[in-house]
Scaffold this motif. Structure first.
Motif, mmCIF file in Angstrom:
data_model
loop_
_atom_site.group_PDB
_atom_site.id
_atom_site.type_symbol
_atom_site.label_atom_id
_atom_site.label_comp_id
_atom_site.label_asym_id
_atom_site.label_seq_id
_atom_site.Cartn_x
_atom_site.Cartn_y
_atom_site.Cartn_z
ATOM 1 N N LEU A 64 0.840 -1.210 0.000
ATOM 2 C CA LEU A 64 0.000 0.000 0.000
ATOM 3 C C LEU A 64 0.871 1.254 0.000
ATOM 4 O O LEU A 64 0.605 2.209 -0.730
ATOM 5 C CB LEU A 64 -0.951 -0.011 1.206
ATOM 6 N N VAL A 65 1.935 1.222 0.803
ATOM 7 C CA VAL A 65 2.860 2.365 0.858
ATOM 8 C C VAL A 65 3.447 2.606 -0.533
ATOM 9 O O VAL A 65 3.504 3.749 -1.013
ATOM 10 C CB VAL A 65 3.978 2.105 1.901
ATOM 11 N N GLU A 66 3.860 1.550 -1.205
ATOM 12 C CA GLU A 66 4.477 1.732 -2.535
ATOM 13 C C GLU A 66 3.463 2.191 -3.570
ATOM 14 O O GLU A 66 3.798 2.967 -4.471
ATOM 15 C CB GLU A 66 5.201 0.452 -2.946
ATOM 16 N N PRO A 125 -8.043 2.248 4.488
ATOM 17 C CA PRO A 125 -6.850 1.549 4.952
ATOM 18 C C PRO A 125 -7.141 0.321 5.820
ATOM 19 O O PRO A 125 -6.198 -0.307 6.318
ATOM 20 C CB PRO A 125 -6.115 2.612 5.774
ATOM 21 N N GLY A 126 -8.428 -0.050 5.997
ATOM 22 C CA GLY A 126 -8.747 -1.181 6.869
ATOM 23 C C GLY A 126 -8.181 -0.927 8.257
ATOM 24 O O GLY A 126 -8.130 0.210 8.726
ATOM 25 N N ALA A 127 -7.693 -1.977 8.902
ATOM 26 C CA ALA A 127 -7.189 -1.818 10.272
ATOM 27 C C ALA A 127 -5.918 -0.974 10.337
ATOM 28 O O ALA A 127 -5.577 -0.445 11.397
ATOM 29 C CB ALA A 127 -6.950 -3.185 10.901
ATOM 30 N N SER A 136 -1.151 2.541 11.476
ATOM 31 C CA SER A 136 -0.041 2.598 10.517
ATOM 32 C C SER A 136 0.472 4.030 10.305
ATOM 33 O O SER A 136 0.013 4.757 9.417
ATOM 34 C CB SER A 136 -0.396 1.979 9.166
ATOM 35 N N TYR A 137 1.471 4.388 11.127
ATOM 36 C CA TYR A 137 2.128 5.677 10.915
ATOM 37 C C TYR A 137 2.879 5.654 9.587
ATOM 38 O O TYR A 137 3.098 6.692 8.969
ATOM 39 C CB TYR A 137 3.106 5.974 12.066
ATOM 40 N N THR A 138 3.245 4.446 9.159
ATOM 41 C CA THR A 138 3.958 4.291 7.888
ATOM 42 C C THR A 138 3.083 4.734 6.729
ATOM 43 O O THR A 138 3.515 5.476 5.840
ATOM 44 C CB THR A 138 4.349 2.807 7.715
ATOM 45 N N ASP A 156 2.471 8.462 6.943
ATOM 46 C CA ASP A 156 3.639 9.208 6.451
ATOM 47 C C ASP A 156 3.689 9.194 4.927
ATOM 48 O O ASP A 156 4.067 10.192 4.308
ATOM 49 C CB ASP A 156 4.937 8.602 7.008
ATOM 50 N N ALA A 157 3.353 8.062 4.328
ATOM 51 C CA ALA A 157 3.383 7.956 2.859
ATOM 52 C C ALA A 157 2.370 8.921 2.249
ATOM 53 O O ALA A 157 2.676 9.636 1.285
ATOM 54 C CB ALA A 157 3.088 6.522 2.426
#
Ligand code: DQA
Length: 144
Positions: free
Chosen positions: A56-58, A74-76, A81-83, A86-87
């Motif tokens: 998902l980030v990519e 983003p679901g759960a 998910s700070y990742t 951030d993305a």
């Protein structure tokens, strides 16, 4: 205008997963509704689902220069998910967060969205109609 639509983990199970919470439509059916609305609004959409945070980030990174806006459930990952947050912040595209269920009417851990501060807005609790509203919202945000 091109819109990237992302579905997070477990949303591939729509139609069989906790149907009292998420409804009986499959992800393929939800995607058909999204595509029909996009066509009606004159938008091009590309839709992906992944159970993997890094994927998902990519996909979010890859949206830069290729898409004008992002619609994401983003679901759960929403809740921790700070990742992913951030993305979304890094690419800075107009983005709207969608939840099929009303996350504020459910368990306490779902009341926090770490993604909410980095998106333009959030639609929660309107089922798959939320994605259609989100398409309208990003079109408005992009000034088209
Ligand atoms: C969801 C709500 C989340 O809390 C949950 O983890 C999901 C789906 C929704 O669409 O209502 O997977 O994002």
């Amino acid at each position: 205008m091109r819109v990237l639509v992302l579905h997070g983990p477990n949303l591939n199970l729509l139609g069989t997963r906790e149907t009292d919470v998420y409804g009986s439509s499959s992800l393929a059916e939800v995607n058909l509704r999204i595509e029909a609305e996009a066509t009606a609004l004159g938008l091009e959409v590309e839709i992906h689902q992944s159970n993997h945070e890094g994927v998902l980030v990519e996909l979010v990174h890859g949206a830069q220069g290729k898409f004008d806006a992002i619609v994401i459930n983003p679901g759960a990952y929403t809740h921790y998910s700070y990742t992913l947050a951030d993305a979304l912040a890094a690419v800075g595209l107009p983005a709207v967060e969608v939840h099929l269920s009303n996350i504020y009417a459910r368990e306490k851990f779902r009341h926090l969205s770490v993604v909410a501060p980095v998106v333009h807005g959030q639609i929660s609790g309107l089922g798959s109609f939320g994605y259609l509203l989100a398409l309208r919202a990003v079109r408005e945000l992009a000034g088209r």
